[in-house]
Motif scaffolding. Sequence first.
Motif, PDB file in Angstrom:
ATOM      1  N   LEU A  79    -130.085  18.537 -88.077  1.00 20.51           N
ATOM      2  CA  LEU A  79    -129.714  17.203 -88.551  1.00 20.51           C
ATOM      3  C   LEU A  79    -128.867  16.434 -87.546  1.00 20.51           C
ATOM      4  N   TRP A  80    -128.691  16.978 -86.355  1.00 20.74           N
ATOM      5  CA  TRP A  80    -127.876  16.294 -85.343  1.00 20.74           C
ATOM      6  C   TRP A  80    -128.732  15.247 -84.649  1.00 20.74           C
ATOM      7  N   PRO A 133    -122.767  22.887 -99.256  1.00 20.66           N
ATOM      8  CA  PRO A 133    -123.552  22.317 -98.154  1.00 20.66           C
ATOM      9  C   PRO A 133    -123.691  23.234 -96.937  1.00 20.66           C
ATOM     10  N   ASN A 134    -122.615  23.955 -96.587  1.00 23.56           N
ATOM     11  CA  ASN A 134    -122.698  24.811 -95.398  1.00 23.56           C
ATOM     12  C   ASN A 134    -123.353  26.161 -95.675  1.00 23.56           C
ATOM     13  N   ASN A 139    -128.726  13.230 -98.743  1.00 22.49           N
ATOM     14  CA  ASN A 139    -127.772  13.873 -97.847  1.00 22.49           C
ATOM     15  C   ASN A 139    -127.695  15.359 -98.164  1.00 22.49           C
ATOM     16  N   ILE A 140    -126.895  16.078 -97.407  1.00 26.57           N
ATOM     17  CA  ILE A 140    -126.789  17.525 -97.570  1.00 26.57           C
ATOM     18  C   ILE A 140    -126.132  17.901 -98.887  1.00 26.57           C
ATOM     19  N   TYR A 142    -122.583  19.972 -89.199  1.00 28.56           N
ATOM     20  CA  TYR A 142    -123.109  18.858 -89.989  1.00 28.56           C
ATOM     21  C   TYR A 142    -122.354  17.560 -89.704  1.00 28.56           C
ATOM     22  N   ASN A 143    -121.436  17.625 -88.757  1.00 32.27           N
ATOM     23  CA  ASN A 143    -120.663  16.456 -88.346  1.00 32.27           C
ATOM     24  C   ASN A 143    -121.041  16.122 -86.899  1.00 32.27           C
ATOM     25  N   ASP A 168    -117.995  21.922 -86.896  1.00 35.71           N
ATOM     26  CA  ASP A 168    -118.794  21.557 -88.073  1.00 35.71           C
ATOM     27  C   ASP A 168    -120.151  21.040 -87.600  1.00 35.71           C
ATOM     28  N   SER A 221    -128.510  23.971 -87.810  1.00 39.24           N
ATOM     29  CA  SER A 221    -128.768  22.626 -88.335  1.00 39.24           C
ATOM     30  C   SER A 221    -129.742  21.884 -87.431  1.00 39.24           C
TER      31      SER A 221
END
Length: 456
Positions: A329-330, A76-77, A64-65, A376-377, A374, A327
């Motif tokens: 990662l979406w 992470p960010n 994970n990140i 990453y969310n 966010d 990102s």
Amino acid sequence: MSHQDLRSFMDQLDQNGELVRVGDDVDVEFDIGNRLFTAKEKALLFEHVKNYPGWKVLGQAPANIRHIALAFGTKPNRVVNEFSRRVDQGLIPGAMVPAGPAQDVIVKGGEVNLLDMPIHVIGERDPGRYIAGGLCIVRDPDTGTRNMAFHRLQVKDGNKLGIFMVEGRHTWQIHQKYEAMNKPMPMAVMIGHHPMYYFAAAFTGSVDLDEMAVAGALLQKPVELIKCKTIDMEVPAYSEIVLECEILPHIREDEGPFSEFSDYYGERQERPVVIVKAITRRKDAIYKALQSSGHTESIFYNALPMAAAIYRDLRNVAGYVNLKDVSCLWGSTFNVVVQMTPRFYGEAKQVLLAAVSSLYSHQKVAVAVDEDVDIYNPQDVAWAIATRVNPSEDISLIAGVRGHPLDNSLPEVVKPGLTTWHRLGSRALIDATKPPTTDPLAREMFDRVKPPQRKG
């Protein structure tokens, strides 16, 4: 002297409570693949592998990140920003050293047996075991430039592998040169090292880019290299395992299907054959298992370098952009999310056009959001699309764009005389930002609800 290798990263994970030691017996045909497929929160170290006494297998490292942030020593960010900063400071060429633990044990010729290693079965329809976490290192015969990249390797027997090289990519181009000369292509396969090597291998640049120098930039020190024993190639001295190989010219055998990063099966085709001439390793080598299918470790190795490359490009759009983060990662690396603060109407769309036009061919859907989302969310990104997008105004489609060859949703281009197989698709741009800062009243309407604040 401490070295940044697989073991130092394992120590980092362990010290931060991010490593789970699996003490029960596991097998390579079923158990390892199943457990890695569902492990999202912790790295797994399998300490007892059936029929492989003395071997340990590590997977989902990073999972994970958070794990990636540990490797970079940041939050992470801030990972994409830190990756970009290190590359911006300049690439650092490797340095030759006389010896290294990667050659503690040397097995050559008729003694080579890939099945002596705990290579696991990754997906249900795979034809057998695959090495997905091997970094393939080759050299251009004309320029001498090294290339390091991910390529899936199907275990066919004790000393033979099948390989899939994406047409048009650098390893494939170099292999074409060797075939034109009717010569085998030397190739070293490194299995198990610090994550920076994997990020470097997935970083796309020009054909003369030495990914080992990218690894040096990310590690912030030169990679220590040693000479292979049976081929003319250099490999990192602190690798866990190295396969010294040759890809035979003009020989093809069935390879695939395979559980690809897209979370679909890559098709079966006739592809080149790899002969393993030697295996060198640490005396207590740890096998680095990579569960390649989507939403597992492999997506991070692709997503982070891709996000960093796009981030570096977007900084220069229209001279200056108030860019925060990127990102990939979406959902999949076929999507990219850009976090920015738009100053003008239309600026977000301009940035999105650049985001789908980078060195990479993955990104099919690009979304722009504000700094209050966010990236990453996935739920937060979906919320921004749901509440800040007027589809007829904020979604744009671009047709007739080359797509990624492993994107099964895009049609293949097949016609007489076509020399390279590829796919043709489209791009979707989604502007999910608030109105720009130059229209403060309209922007204020999209302020997010916050809980009550204490007064005074």
